[in-house]
Design an enzyme around this catalytic site. Structure first.
Site, mmCIF file in Angstrom:
data_model
loop_
_atom_site.group_PDB
_atom_site.id
_atom_site.type_symbol
_atom_site.label_atom_id
_atom_site.label_comp_id
_atom_site.label_asym_id
_atom_site.label_seq_id
_atom_site.Cartn_x
_atom_site.Cartn_y
_atom_site.Cartn_z
ATOM 1 N N HIS A 217 0.848 -1.194 0.000
ATOM 2 C CA HIS A 217 0.000 0.000 0.000
ATOM 3 C C HIS A 217 0.875 1.232 0.000
ATOM 4 O O HIS A 217 0.464 2.307 0.409
ATOM 5 C CB HIS A 217 -0.897 0.031 1.234
ATOM 6 N N HIS A 395 -5.996 7.306 5.063
ATOM 7 C CA HIS A 395 -6.862 7.649 6.195
ATOM 8 C C HIS A 395 -8.034 8.520 5.760
ATOM 9 O O HIS A 395 -9.174 8.310 6.197
ATOM 10 C CB HIS A 395 -6.064 8.336 7.305
ATOM 11 N N GLY A 396 -7.773 9.485 4.870
ATOM 12 C CA GLY A 396 -8.860 10.362 4.403
ATOM 13 C C GLY A 396 -9.909 9.574 3.630
ATOM 14 O O GLY A 396 -11.120 9.726 3.852
ATOM 15 N N ILE A 397 -9.446 8.696 2.746
ATOM 16 C CA ILE A 397 -10.388 7.893 1.943
ATOM 17 C C ILE A 397 -11.219 6.993 2.851
ATOM 18 O O ILE A 397 -12.431 6.872 2.707
ATOM 19 C CB ILE A 397 -9.628 6.993 0.935
ATOM 20 N N GLY A 398 -10.550 6.342 3.809
ATOM 21 C CA GLY A 398 -11.255 5.426 4.702
ATOM 22 C C GLY A 398 -12.293 6.169 5.539
ATOM 23 O O GLY A 398 -13.428 5.700 5.701
ATOM 24 N N ASP A 550 -0.595 12.886 14.167
ATOM 25 C CA ASP A 550 -1.173 11.595 13.787
ATOM 26 C C ASP A 550 -2.498 11.826 13.045
ATOM 27 O O ASP A 550 -3.343 12.621 13.488
ATOM 28 C CB ASP A 550 -1.424 10.761 15.041
ATOM 29 N N GLY A 552 -5.174 9.952 12.564
ATOM 30 C CA GLY A 552 -6.401 9.589 13.290
ATOM 31 C C GLY A 552 -6.698 10.546 14.430
ATOM 32 O O GLY A 552 -7.871 10.785 14.772
HETATM 33 N N1 LIG Z 1 -4.126 0.408 18.172
HETATM 34 C C1 LIG Z 1 -4.677 1.588 17.931
HETATM 35 N N2 LIG Z 1 -5.484 2.164 18.849
HETATM 36 C C2 LIG Z 1 -6.049 3.371 18.614
HETATM 37 N N3 LIG Z 1 -5.886 4.044 17.451
HETATM 38 C C3 LIG Z 1 -5.107 3.495 16.500
HETATM 39 C C4 LIG Z 1 -4.462 2.257 16.685
HETATM 40 N N4 LIG Z 1 -3.751 1.977 15.561
HETATM 41 C C5 LIG Z 1 -3.961 3.012 14.700
HETATM 42 N N5 LIG Z 1 -4.771 3.914 15.269
HETATM 43 C C6 LIG Z 1 -5.297 5.136 14.677
HETATM 44 O O1 LIG Z 1 -5.762 4.817 13.362
HETATM 45 C C7 LIG Z 1 -5.238 5.767 12.445
HETATM 46 C C8 LIG Z 1 -5.030 5.130 11.093
HETATM 47 O O2 LIG Z 1 -6.275 4.772 10.592
HETATM 48 P P1 LIG Z 1 -6.391 4.089 9.139
HETATM 49 O O3 LIG Z 1 -5.737 4.955 8.132
HETATM 50 O O4 LIG Z 1 -7.797 3.694 8.969
HETATM 51 O O5 LIG Z 1 -5.578 2.773 9.402
HETATM 52 P P2 LIG Z 1 -4.731 1.796 8.512
HETATM 53 O O6 LIG Z 1 -3.335 2.079 8.970
HETATM 54 O O7 LIG Z 1 -5.234 0.452 8.930
HETATM 55 O O8 LIG Z 1 -4.974 2.133 7.065
HETATM 56 C C9 LIG Z 1 -3.953 6.251 13.077
HETATM 57 O O9 LIG Z 1 -3.629 7.538 12.631
HETATM 58 C C10 LIG Z 1 -4.246 6.191 14.569
HETATM 59 O O10 LIG Z 1 -4.841 7.389 15.038
HETATM 60 O O1 LIG Z 2 -4.455 -2.826 3.740
HETATM 61 C C1 LIG Z 2 -5.148 -3.756 3.990
HETATM 62 C C2 LIG Z 2 -5.705 -3.957 5.311
HETATM 63 O O2 LIG Z 2 -5.023 -3.086 6.169
HETATM 64 P P1 LIG Z 2 -5.748 -1.953 6.982
HETATM 65 O O3 LIG Z 2 -4.952 -1.958 8.245
HETATM 66 O O4 LIG Z 2 -7.184 -2.374 7.111
HETATM 67 O O5 LIG Z 2 -5.618 -0.680 6.195
HETATM 68 C C3 LIG Z 2 -5.494 -4.703 2.992
HETATM 69 O O6 LIG Z 2 -5.381 -4.154 1.739
HETATM 70 C C4 LIG Z 2 -4.675 -5.969 3.095
HETATM 71 O O7 LIG Z 2 -5.518 -6.847 3.718
#
Ligand SMILES: Nc1ncnc2c1ncn2[C@@H]1O[C@H](COP(=O)(O)OP(=O)(O)O)[C@@H](O)[C@H]1O
Ligand SMILES: O=C(COP(=O)(O)O)[C@@H](O)CO
Length: 573
Positions: A217, A395-398, A550, A552
């Site tokens: 990613h 993060h923004g897209i999600g 951060d 999130g």
């Molecule tokens: N174990 C955790 N507990 C609380 N918040 C977390 C944890 N791990 C990550 N985060 C939060 O989630 C955010 C990232 O979210 P997102 O982009 O959806 O995750 P991913 O890394 O799975 O793509 C981080 O910036 C942080 O604030």
């Molecule tokens: O990135 C994936 C899952 O990771 P997140 O932590 O949910 O972003 C996925 O594409 C691989 O399973």
């Protein structure tokens, strides 16, 4: 560049529709993903794999005899939700339990973990083996922290074959664990990938350069260099994976997977493999049934990875066994018997009875989701930019996917006459389902906990709201296990909740108390810039993140500020 799509937001769903339409000999669609078209023998373990979409043939393309029994298919680059994973597992299982096996990504770990708890509570035994083959994602003394990439094929194959052979759950988990402990992958990238509808790639690599160890990613790699020749690349990959041979393993036979990540041609892969094969032979290694092709992609990313698994007799048997899936076939496996289907989990269009007071609160909750959605939309690019500094940039897209789905679900529930608690719970499920990712899981459990506290009867008092926020915080900490100072959203949530509780305690009205707490949240989000991440996807690149807040934490502060505007308008609510 993705050329063909209708709506970016419906892309992941539509691709599953088309995938199933094209492969209904192997798979059938269930809520949250696919399962084998024909169920396994009654009493055999179901191997359920899964993860974000955008990695085809991972994960749906690997479902069929000799491989997985089901795949939970999330949104693009975001894990499926716990509900979706559960639904796939229930559709796949035949009475001998379920093995979850998936790549070690925070979102997947959280959602599959919740799903496992839920299955066990329903009396369905469930084990998990996370795939941790990516050597560049953590050092050899922290094997369990490594990400899962193309070596997952070997682990899934071993587990699926062992399950089809009728082995019990413990045994299937044992061999999957063994395969994972002996599998190592090294990858490189030449370009990033562009998601449907996006103007820019999610991440990029300078022209002529190669990111060594970059994740699927766009997680930052370990170094960068000029693009070498095909032979030069083979030398780099083979050197690195052989150096990672697990301690104590004396076997010299290996399963090999040379994987294209999206837009490297098969012809190029074969040129690289020619040198890989010679290098492995020269190193005294015997290659068993190598695979060259696409097994774990990253949309249109140009990149290559090499996976090696040191085989003992047992693993070699499983690796050589036939398999028959949409994207991976060895020889035709014997037809499985058709079993009886479990009733699918259904969601009704009914809501529990609610008092008028709670229905009024529910409309305020809906207004809050409306403003949350707009705030997230307005800030999505910036949130993505911050997340990309040390994370994966999504993060923004999600958050957009989650907030949009939550708003729609809240609106639907309000239209049905739901109370505030039910509206929050429906919005929570929709957020977790559509957002995926770590934050999707965390926002899902937090909104659920808040909804459970508010209920569908009483008009919530300010102290009920504080209790609800405390419950949301407890749910996030229970699931994510982050502590203050780890550089996550928890660093905003705790000071926000503390300030809110103190103001409400001293009888400040809710809107004013919330607004003061939002000030504290904003300051706390900014202050995360000085922290070093100790958890989550940013941790492997901790030093890059210092100086930036951060993602999130920032999105949480933006959201509580936005909600404060709604509370200000809501007289007595
Ligand atoms: N174990 C955790 N507990 C609380 N918040 C977390 C944890 N791990 C990550 N985060 C939060 O989630 C955010 C990232 O979210 P997102 O982009 O959806 O995750 P991913 O890394 O799975 O793509 C981080 O910036 C942080 O604030
Ligand atoms: O990135 C994936 C899952 O990771 P997140 O932590 O949910 O972003 C996925 O594409 C691989 O399973």
């Amino acid at each position: 560049m993705t050329f063909l799509f209708n709506e970016p937001t419906t892309f992941a769903d539509e691709l599953i529709d088309g995938f199933v339409a094209a492969h209904d000999r192997w798979v059938r669609r269930v809520e949250g993903g696919v399962v084998r078209a024909q169920r396994g023998e009654p009493g055999t373990v179901a191997v359920v794999i899964g993860g974000g979409s955008g990695h085809y043939p991972a994960f749906g393309g690997l479902v069929g005899p000799g491989l997985a029994h089901g795949a939970a298919m999330g949104n693009l680059f975001a894990s499926p939700s716990a509900r979706q994973v559960c639904s796939v597992a229930r559709a796949a299982e035949t009475g001998a339990g379920v093995l979850f096996t998936f790549g070690n990504y925070a979102g997947d770990v959280l959602h599959f973990g919740q799903a496992q708890e839920s299955l066990v509570a329903q009396g369905i035994p469930c084990h998990t083996v996370t795939v941790t083959d990516d050597v560049s994602s953590a050092s050899a003394d922290r094997l369990a922290d490594r990400r899962g990439v193309a070596g997952g094929l070997i682990v899934f194959k071993v587990a699926g074959t062992a399950a089809d052979a009728g082995h019990p759950l413990d045994e299937v988990a044992r061999v999957a664990e063994l395969a994972n402990s002996r599998t190592r992958t090294m990858g490189v990238a030449f370009t990033g990938c562009t998601l449907p509808g996006a103007a820019e790639p999610l991440f990029s690599v300078a022209p002529g350069r190669m990111a060594v160890g970059m994740g699927v990613h766009g997680e930052p790699g370990i170094s960068e260099q000029d693009v070498p020749t095909a032979d030069g690349l083979a030398e780099l990959l083979v050197g690195r994976v052989l150096a990672e041979k697990p301690l104590g393993v004396t076997d010299t036979r290996v399963a090999v997977v040379l994987n294209g990540l999206g837009s490297v041609k098969y012809e190029e892969l074969f040129v690289v493999y020619s040198r890989v094969a010679r290098l492995l032979a020269a190193a005294g290694v015997t290659v068993v049934e190598p695979e060259v092709g696409e097994f774990f992609t990253s949309f249109d990313m140009a990149g290559v990875s090499l996976s090696v698994c040191w085989l003992d007799d047992e693993l070699e048997g499983y690796w050589r066994a036939p398999a028959d899936t949409p994207a991976y076939r060895k020889v035709l496996a014997s037809a499985a018997t058709v079993g009886t289907d479990r009733a699918p989990e259904t969601r009704t269009d009914q809501v529990p009875a609610a008092s008028e007071a709670s229905q009024r609160t529910a409309r305020r909750v809906l207004a809050a989701f409306d403003v949350i959605r707009r705030t997230v939309d307005d800030n999505a690019d910036e949130l993505g930019r911050i997340d990309a500094i040390a994370g994966d940039g999504d993060h923004g897209i999600g958050m957009q996917r989650g907030a949009t789905a939550a708003l729609a679900a809240a609106r639907h529930a309000v239209d049905l006459g739901a109370g505030a608690g039910t509206v929050l719970e429906r919005a929570a499920d929709a957020w977790a389902d559509k957002a995926g990712g770590t934050s999707g899981a965390l926002w899902g459990v937090a909104l659920h906990a808040l909804g459970a506290e508010l209920g569908d009867e009483a008009k919530p008092t300010p102290s009920d709201v504080v209790t609800g926020v405390c419950a949301a915080e407890a749910a996030i900490v229970r699931l994510g296990k982050a502590e203050l100072g780890d550089k996550t959203m928890v660093d905003v949530l705790v000071p926000f909740r503390t300030e809110l509780a103190a103001r409400v305690e001293s009888e400040v009205d809710l809107a004013a108390a919330w607004s003061a707490a939002a000030d504290v949240a904003e300051a706390a989000a900014e202050a995360t810039a000085s922290l070093v991440p100790r958890i989550g996807r940013a941790r492997p690149h901790a030093e890059r993140s210092v100086g930036s807040p951060d993602a999130g934490a920032v999105s949480l502060a933006l959201i509580v500020r936005a909600v404060s505007t709604v509370l200000g308008e809501g007289e007595g609510q």
